[in-house]
Scaffold this motif. Sequence first.
Motif, PDB file in Angstrom:
ATOM      1  N   SER A 107       0.326  -1.041   0.363  1.00 35.76           N
ATOM      2  CA  SER A 107      -0.492   0.257  -0.271  1.00 35.76           C
ATOM      3  C   SER A 107       0.825   0.943  -0.069  1.00 35.76           C
ATOM      4  O   SER A 107       1.895   0.994   0.233  1.00 35.76           O
ATOM      5  CB  SER A 107      -1.479  -0.111   1.375  1.00 35.76           C
ATOM      6  N   ALA A 108       0.002   2.762  -0.835  1.00 36.70           N
ATOM      7  CA  ALA A 108       0.931   3.414  -0.207  1.00 36.70           C
ATOM      8  C   ALA A 108       0.149   4.682  -0.233  1.00 36.70           C
ATOM      9  O   ALA A 108      -1.317   4.950  -0.868  1.00 36.70           O
ATOM     10  CB  ALA A 108       1.813   3.875  -1.382  1.00 36.70           C
ATOM     11  N   THR A 109       0.003   5.974  -0.126  1.00 32.93           N
ATOM     12  CA  THR A 109      -0.186   6.993   0.484  1.00 32.93           C
ATOM     13  C   THR A 109       0.472   7.819   0.788  1.00 32.93           C
ATOM     14  O   THR A 109       1.807   8.786   0.467  1.00 32.93           O
ATOM     15  CB  THR A 109      -1.379   7.234   1.890  1.00 32.93           C
ATOM     16  N   PRO A 110      -0.372   9.265  -1.105  1.00 34.32           N
ATOM     17  CA  PRO A 110       0.776   9.674  -1.341  1.00 34.32           C
ATOM     18  C   PRO A 110       0.483  11.085  -0.770  1.00 34.32           C
ATOM     19  O   PRO A 110      -0.933  11.394   0.203  1.00 34.32           O
ATOM     20  CB  PRO A 110      -0.293  10.481  -2.699  1.00 34.32           C
ATOM     21  N   SER A 111       1.404  11.842  -0.320  1.00 32.34           N
ATOM     22  CA  SER A 111       1.373  13.272   0.432  1.00 32.34           C
ATOM     23  C   SER A 111       0.833  14.499  -0.161  1.00 32.34           C
ATOM     24  O   SER A 111       0.333  15.517   0.346  1.00 32.34           O
ATOM     25  CB  SER A 111       3.018  13.724   1.145  1.00 32.34           C
ATOM     26  N   PHE A 120       4.387  -3.730 -17.553  1.00 34.22           N
ATOM     27  CA  PHE A 120       6.393  -4.211 -18.548  1.00 34.22           C
ATOM     28  C   PHE A 120       5.814  -5.409 -17.758  1.00 34.22           C
ATOM     29  O   PHE A 120       5.964  -5.590 -16.741  1.00 34.22           O
ATOM     30  CB  PHE A 120       6.785  -3.365 -18.716  1.00 34.22           C
ATOM     31  N   GLY A 121       7.102  -6.422 -18.886  1.00 37.15           N
ATOM     32  CA  GLY A 121       8.014  -8.177 -18.016  1.00 37.15           C
ATOM     33  C   GLY A 121       6.614  -8.382 -17.264  1.00 37.15           C
ATOM     34  O   GLY A 121       6.038  -8.672 -17.657  1.00 37.15           O
ATOM     35  N   ARG A 122       7.028  -8.681 -15.741  1.00 34.75           N
ATOM     36  CA  ARG A 122       6.442  -9.300 -15.118  1.00 34.75           C
ATOM     37  C   ARG A 122       5.359  -8.680 -13.885  1.00 34.75           C
ATOM     38  O   ARG A 122       5.197  -9.486 -13.441  1.00 34.75           O
ATOM     39  CB  ARG A 122       7.330  -9.374 -14.134  1.00 34.75           C
ATOM     40  N   GLY A 123       5.418  -7.140 -14.829  1.00 30.17           N
ATOM     41  CA  GLY A 123       4.244  -6.235 -14.382  1.00 30.17           C
ATOM     42  C   GLY A 123       3.657  -5.088 -14.312  1.00 30.17           C
ATOM     43  O   GLY A 123       3.769  -5.215 -16.201  1.00 30.17           O
ATOM     44  N   ARG A 124       4.482  -3.802 -14.435  1.00 28.68           N
ATOM     45  CA  ARG A 124       4.488  -3.275 -14.561  1.00 28.68           C
ATOM     46  C   ARG A 124       5.724  -2.382 -14.614  1.00 28.68           C
ATOM     47  O   ARG A 124       6.347  -2.576 -13.480  1.00 28.68           O
ATOM     48  CB  ARG A 124       3.089  -2.119 -13.912  1.00 28.68           C
ATOM     49  N   VAL A 125       5.843  -0.871 -15.104  1.00 28.73           N
ATOM     50  CA  VAL A 125       6.869  -0.471 -14.829  1.00 28.73           C
ATOM     51  C   VAL A 125       6.557   1.090 -14.438  1.00 28.73           C
ATOM     52  O   VAL A 125       5.147   1.874 -15.083  1.00 28.73           O
ATOM     53  CB  VAL A 125       7.447  -0.754 -15.788  1.00 28.73           C
ATOM     54  N   ILE A 126       7.601   2.065 -13.760  1.00 29.70           N
ATOM     55  CA  ILE A 126       6.951   3.342 -13.610  1.00 29.70           C
ATOM     56  C   ILE A 126       7.638   4.106 -14.348  1.00 29.70           C
ATOM     57  O   ILE A 126       8.672   4.568 -13.962  1.00 29.70           O
ATOM     58  CB  ILE A 126       6.680   3.320 -11.731  1.00 29.70           C
ATOM     59  N   GLY A 127       7.324   5.309 -14.671  1.00 31.52           N
ATOM     60  CA  GLY A 127       8.256   5.987 -15.133  1.00 31.52           C
ATOM     61  C   GLY A 127       7.896   6.446 -17.267  1.00 31.52           C
ATOM     62  O   GLY A 127       6.665   5.308 -17.672  1.00 31.52           O
ATOM     63  N   PRO A 128       7.874   7.872 -17.426  1.00 30.71           N
ATOM     64  CA  PRO A 128       8.223   8.860 -16.522  1.00 30.71           C
ATOM     65  C   PRO A 128       7.441   9.010 -15.651  1.00 30.71           C
ATOM     66  O   PRO A 128       6.334   9.294 -15.631  1.00 30.71           O
ATOM     67  CB  PRO A 128       8.940   9.694 -17.826  1.00 30.71           C
ATOM     68  N   VAL A 129       8.596  10.239 -14.854  1.00 31.38           N
ATOM     69  CA  VAL A 129       7.730  10.729 -13.887  1.00 31.38           C
ATOM     70  C   VAL A 129       8.411  12.494 -13.657  1.00 31.38           C
ATOM     71  O   VAL A 129       9.799  11.783 -13.805  1.00 31.38           O
ATOM     72  CB  VAL A 129       7.589  10.467 -12.150  1.00 31.38           C
ATOM     73  N   VAL A 130       7.727  12.608 -13.890  1.00 28.81           N
ATOM     74  CA  VAL A 130       8.911  14.145 -14.173  1.00 28.81           C
ATOM     75  C   VAL A 130       7.692  15.071 -13.197  1.00 28.81           C
ATOM     76  O   VAL A 130       6.558  15.483 -12.947  1.00 28.81           O
ATOM     77  CB  VAL A 130       8.199  15.201 -15.799  1.00 28.81           C
ATOM     78  N   ALA A 131       8.415  16.520 -11.881  1.00 29.57           N
ATOM     79  CA  ALA A 131       8.368  16.405 -11.291  1.00 29.57           C
ATOM     80  C   ALA A 131       8.803  18.280 -10.609  1.00 29.57           C
ATOM     81  O   ALA A 131      10.194  18.321 -11.562  1.00 29.57           O
ATOM     82  CB  ALA A 131       7.966  15.934  -9.924  1.00 29.57           C
ATOM     83  N   ALA A 132       9.058  19.275 -10.091  1.00 31.92           N
ATOM     84  CA  ALA A 132       9.184  20.195  -9.898  1.00 31.92           C
ATOM     85  C   ALA A 132      10.490  19.498  -8.936  1.00 31.92           C
ATOM     86  O   ALA A 132      11.181  20.760  -8.932  1.00 31.92           O
ATOM     87  CB  ALA A 132       7.984  21.218  -9.491  1.00 31.92           C
ATOM     88  N   ASN A 133      10.342  19.119  -8.038  1.00 32.63           N
ATOM     89  CA  ASN A 133      10.984  18.843  -6.931  1.00 32.63           C
ATOM     90  C   ASN A 133      11.175  17.350  -6.419  1.00 32.63           C
ATOM     91  O   ASN A 133      10.015  16.579  -6.989  1.00 32.63           O
ATOM     92  CB  ASN A 133      11.179  19.238  -5.669  1.00 32.63           C
ATOM     93  N   ILE A 134      11.851  17.168  -5.653  1.00 31.60           N
ATOM     94  CA  ILE A 134      11.975  16.051  -5.627  1.00 31.60           C
ATOM     95  C   ILE A 134      10.493  14.987  -4.713  1.00 31.60           C
ATOM     96  O   ILE A 134       9.985  13.876  -4.618  1.00 31.60           O
ATOM     97  CB  ILE A 134      13.215  15.150  -4.242  1.00 31.60           C
ATOM     98  N   GLU A 135      10.050  16.067  -3.317  1.00 35.01           N
ATOM     99  CA  GLU A 135       8.751  15.601  -2.731  1.00 35.01           C
ATOM    100  C   GLU A 135       7.616  15.182  -3.644  1.00 35.01           C
ATOM    101  O   GLU A 135       6.948  14.608  -3.611  1.00 35.01           O
ATOM    102  CB  GLU A 135       8.453  16.827  -1.985  1.00 35.01           C
ATOM    103  N   ALA A 136       7.536  16.391  -4.944  1.00 30.77           N
ATOM    104  CA  ALA A 136       6.142  16.127  -5.438  1.00 30.77           C
ATOM    105  C   ALA A 136       6.611  14.488  -6.632  1.00 30.77           C
ATOM    106  O   ALA A 136       5.470  13.826  -7.132  1.00 30.77           O
ATOM    107  CB  ALA A 136       6.451  17.307  -6.668  1.00 30.77           C
ATOM    108  N   LEU A 145       3.869   7.698  -5.421  1.00 31.46           N
ATOM    109  CA  LEU A 145       3.158   6.187  -4.506  1.00 31.46           C
ATOM    110  C   LEU A 145       2.046   7.023  -5.259  1.00 31.46           C
ATOM    111  O   LEU A 145       1.505   5.673  -4.899  1.00 31.46           O
ATOM    112  CB  LEU A 145       3.438   7.487  -2.877  1.00 31.46           C
ATOM    113  N   ALA A 146       0.749   7.449  -5.559  1.00 27.76           N
ATOM    114  CA  ALA A 146       0.261   7.675  -6.158  1.00 27.76           C
ATOM    115  C   ALA A 146      -0.166   6.717  -7.391  1.00 27.76           C
ATOM    116  O   ALA A 146      -1.055   5.886  -7.235  1.00 27.76           O
ATOM    117  CB  ALA A 146      -0.434   8.907  -7.162  1.00 27.76           C
TER     118      ALA A 146
END
Length: 278
Positions: free
Chosen positions: A130-134, A192-208, A214-215
Amino acid sequence: MTDILLEPFSDAHLEAAVRLSQAENWPHRTEDWAMVAAVSQGFVATKDGRVVGTAFSTPFGPDLATIDMIIVDSSLRGQGLGRRLVEAAIETSGSRNLRLVATEDGLPLYKKLGFGERGGIVQHQGKVASATPSADVEVARDTDHDAIIDLDRAAYGGDRRALLGQLFAAGGEAVVLRDKGSLSGFGICRPFGRGRVIGPVVAANIEAARSLILALIKRHPGQFLRIDTRRDTGLSSWLTDLGLPETGSGVAMARGEEPRAIRDGEPKTFALVSQAFG
């Protein structure tokens, strides 16, 4: 190696390419190879009718291309075939600036061909329950696609419109962040492959970037996920703590000038889907 022929990659080579990559323990499905081929110009090396090597050039606008999916059959390494394949991909790239991700074994060849090191790439894989976006992350709407393309171009320095179209067509899901109604960040997750791949992720800072990741994890709890990120983003240790341990690494390399400088304060790409090719 006059008995080895180089020819353009076609759909007829897909299954042989999958077998070649499986021998290297790559996770790519036929669909993953087909996606690369749809946005790239590829080559295969054949020996007695058998596919023994592959290489692709993926153009992202007139100024940039990536060199992808370089594989040589293990029985034929050390004989110059890898260089022939890479040189064919470079030639078809024209005058574009080039990027690739190298293994340690491939570094000497790429350096001889004029590529310089640009930092480390770290691969993370695993399952998160599980995950919870901030931050207030939204599911992207169809009307957001043009803004996603524009934001990606600003962050990446090349036009990946064709690739992003393929990601959405292949079941890619996008989430976004907004700032005063304008798109300020996005992330995509696709099969992708065995499951899913996340990317690209583009954001203004690391927190975003973390919130977007997480989402996407939240939408696929317990599924096998992969994400590739630059080591200098500082995301690697966070991903490990999250339950996605480091499982591999590579070296980002480039030849020629960057298409544009990424100035301080502009979006930066934290997770690179182009490296999910291979």
